[in-house]
Design an enzyme around this catalytic site. Structure first.
Site, PDB file in Angstrom:
ATOM      1  N   GLY A 174     -10.515  -3.293 -12.103  1.00 14.68           N
ATOM      2  CA  GLY A 174     -11.352  -4.601 -12.447  1.00 14.68           C
ATOM      3  C   GLY A 174     -11.421  -4.802 -13.617  1.00 14.68           C
TER       4      GLY A 174
ATOM      5  CB  CYS B 118      -0.870  11.516  -5.781  1.00 14.69           C
ATOM      6  SG  CYS B 118       1.069  11.264  -5.867  1.00 14.69           S
TER       7      CYS B 118
ATOM      8  CE  LYS C 245      -3.524   2.782   0.478  1.00 11.27           C
ATOM      9  NZ  LYS C 245      -4.290   2.941  -0.796  1.00 11.27           N
TER      10      LYS C 245
ATOM     11  N   GLY D 285      -4.272  -4.195 -14.422  1.00 12.23           N
ATOM     12  CA  GLY D 285      -5.725  -3.746 -15.029  1.00 12.23           C
ATOM     13  C   GLY D 285      -6.630  -5.019 -15.079  1.00 12.23           C
TER      14      GLY D 285
ATOM     15  N   GLY E  68      -4.519  -6.847  -8.940  1.00 16.23           N
ATOM     16  CA  GLY E  68      -5.073  -5.859  -7.896  1.00 16.23           C
ATOM     17  C   GLY E  68      -6.350  -6.412  -7.367  1.00 16.23           C
TER      18      GLY E  68
HETATM   19  C1  LIG Z   1      -8.567  -0.427  -2.820  1.00 18.73           C
HETATM   20  C2  LIG Z   1      -7.605   0.036  -3.830  1.00 18.73           C
HETATM   21  C3  LIG Z   1      -6.435   0.949  -3.291  1.00 18.73           C
HETATM   22  C4  LIG Z   1      -5.453   1.253  -3.967  1.00 18.73           C
HETATM   23  N1  LIG Z   1      -4.499   1.896  -3.637  1.00 18.73           N
HETATM   24  C5  LIG Z   1      -3.218   2.052  -4.348  1.00 18.73           C
HETATM   25  C6  LIG Z   1      -2.057   2.803  -3.707  1.00 18.73           C
HETATM   26  O1  LIG Z   1      -1.943   3.063  -2.591  1.00 18.73           O
HETATM   27  N2  LIG Z   1      -1.154   3.119  -4.809  1.00 18.73           N
HETATM   28  C7  LIG Z   1      -1.204   2.891  -6.020  1.00 18.73           C
HETATM   29  O2  LIG Z   1      -0.188   3.290  -7.067  1.00 18.73           O
HETATM   30  N3  LIG Z   1      -2.217   2.023  -6.622  1.00 18.73           N
HETATM   31  C8  LIG Z   1      -3.378   1.969  -5.726  1.00 18.73           C
HETATM   32  N4  LIG Z   1      -4.465   1.342  -6.339  1.00 18.73           N
HETATM   33  C9  LIG Z   1      -4.398   0.828  -7.782  1.00 18.73           C
HETATM   34  C10 LIG Z   1      -3.967  -0.595  -7.847  1.00 18.73           C
HETATM   35  O3  LIG Z   1      -2.840  -0.688  -7.497  1.00 18.73           O
HETATM   36  C11 LIG Z   1      -4.319  -0.950  -9.457  1.00 18.73           C
HETATM   37  O4  LIG Z   1      -3.391  -0.214 -10.279  1.00 18.73           O
HETATM   38  C12 LIG Z   1      -5.578  -0.786  -9.874  1.00 18.73           C
HETATM   39  O5  LIG Z   1      -6.375  -1.176  -8.959  1.00 18.73           O
HETATM   40  C13 LIG Z   1      -5.748  -1.437 -11.313  1.00 18.73           C
HETATM   41  O6  LIG Z   1      -5.806  -2.917 -11.220  1.00 18.73           O
HETATM   42  P1  LIG Z   1      -6.926  -4.061 -10.935  1.00 18.73           P
HETATM   43  O7  LIG Z   1      -7.909  -3.884 -11.834  1.00 18.73           O
HETATM   44  O8  LIG Z   1      -6.195  -5.262 -11.202  1.00 18.73           O
HETATM   45  O9  LIG Z   1      -7.538  -3.397  -9.313  1.00 18.73           O
HETATM   46  C14 LIG Z   1      -5.386   0.856  -5.491  1.00 18.73           C
HETATM   47  C15 LIG Z   1      -6.567   0.373  -6.073  1.00 18.73           C
HETATM   48  C16 LIG Z   1      -7.573  -0.142  -4.951  1.00 18.73           C
HETATM   49  C17 LIG Z   1      -8.881  -1.074  -5.601  1.00 18.73           C
END
Ligand SMILES: Cc1cc2nc3c(=O)[nH]c(=O)nc-3n(C[C@H](O)[C@H](O)[C@H](O)COP(=O)(O)O)c2cc1C
Length: 305
Positions: A218, A131, A46, A244, A266
């Site tokens: 997702g 950010c 995180k 992604g 993720g």
């Molecule tokens: C609940 C949550 C918290 C996240 N926190 C961060 C974070 O602290 N830093 C970051 O670079 N990405 C963060 N992300 C983005 C994920 O690392 C990832 O790039 C994004 O969810 C796309 O991947 P996925 O579709 O497999 O979830 C977060 C995503 C989710 C769902």
């Protein structure tokens, strides 16, 4: 004996190309009872900031068709607690730790990089440029080449650790941002972060997230992410980490073929915390059966356009 599926991303060598994505696997330690986390290619923790952050008001996540929205607001325990308590535990567990960092200025990112440079047990830094830059009106670093390059340069100058820059899909010219961070010294690029979205409860007429707007993740974002990996791979030489909507082998293979050298899992870890580890095993079997290495798949999509 299992097949060697280790990969090399510039200076970073991973035992396999499957990493858990930042924010979706806590600090990794939470999962130690459920699985051997040392078998993952890596854990991107995180996002860590210098000071602890409380984050946004609840609710912070809601389900959407084929995905979810989150507005965690980068809540985290901060540098001191992470290095003092969490990192030693991750080292004991044998995990490959990628530290996702979060800052509000290039200086803050550089300061984090400088500090992490001298601690044991960090395999790489992942710089989250999605950010707000508080010194420049809160515009996200990741939306344009120059601010993205400025953060990358500052981090590069502050550490010998491998530097992965994580791109925001909100950039108008994503390839331009990718080129800029590569030129500024990024060893690898991870993509994509979430895409801004909103959902409204029509009964209460309130947004379903406390913060109103949040990040969509997702399977809903997978084709967008695959396209972005494909475009960046054709334009930029640094190794890519695809993210992604990855929930299984076929999804990961799509990203390798599009040009990713590794992938991150993720949101899928929310449904099943073992998703990433299952993917490691499925990829081992796939490579063994076909007698290939993951590297042979990278960018191997036929034609495209
Ligand atoms: C609940 C949550 C918290 C996240 N926190 C961060 C974070 O602290 N830093 C970051 O670079 N990405 C963060 N992300 C983005 C994920 O690392 C990832 O790039 C994004 O969810 C796309 O991947 P996925 O579709 O497999 O979830 C977060 C995503 C989710 C769902």
């Amino acid at each position: 004996v299992t097949t060697d599926i280790s990969v090399r991303l510039g200076p970073l060598r991973l035992r396999n190309p499957v990493i858990t994505a930042s924010g979706t696997f806590g600090y990794g330690v939470e999962y130690a009872e459920l699985m051997d986390v040392s078998r993952l290619g890596g854990i991107s923790v995180k996002g860590i900031s210098l000071a602890p952050r409380k984050g946004n008001p609840p609710p912070r996540i809601c389900e959407t068709p084929c995905g979810m929205l989150n507005s965690i607001g980068l809540a985290n325990i901060g540098y001191d607690a992470f290095v003092g308590q969490t990192l030693p535990r991750l080292r004991e567990l044998g995990a490959t730790v990628i530290v996702n960092t979060y800052g509000t200025s290039a200086d803050e990112f550089a300061e984090l990089a400088r500090r992490f440079d001298s601690v044991q047990g960090v395999a790489a830094l992942e710089v989250n440029i999605s950010c707000p830059n508080v010194k420049q009106g809160g515009i996200h670093f990741g939306v344009a080449p120059e601010p993205a390059a400025a953060v990358t340069r500052a981090v590069r100058a502050a550490t010998r650790l491998p530097v992965i820059v994580k791109l925001s899909p909100e950039a108008a010219d994503l390839v331009g941002v990718a080129r800029a961070v590569a030129d500024a010294g990024a060893d690898a690029i991870s993509l994509i972060n979430t895409i801004r979205g909103m959902s409204i409860d029509v009964e209460t007429r309130r947004p379903r997230l406390g913060a109103g707007i949040g990040g969509l993740s997702g399977p809903a974002i997978r084709p967008i992410a695959v396209r972005m990996v494909y475009e960046v791979h054709r334009a930029v030489g640094v190794p890519l980490i695809g993210i992604g909507g990855i929930a299984g082998l076929r999804d990961a293979l799509e990203f390798f073929l599009a040009g990713a050298s590794a992938v991150q899992v993720g949101s899928a870890s929310y449904t099943n915390p073992r998703t990433a580890l299952d993917l490691v095993e499925a990829l081992e079997r796939y490579c063994e059966e076909r007698r290939i290495t993951p590297a042979e798949l990278v960018g191997a999509v036929v034609s495209g356009d």
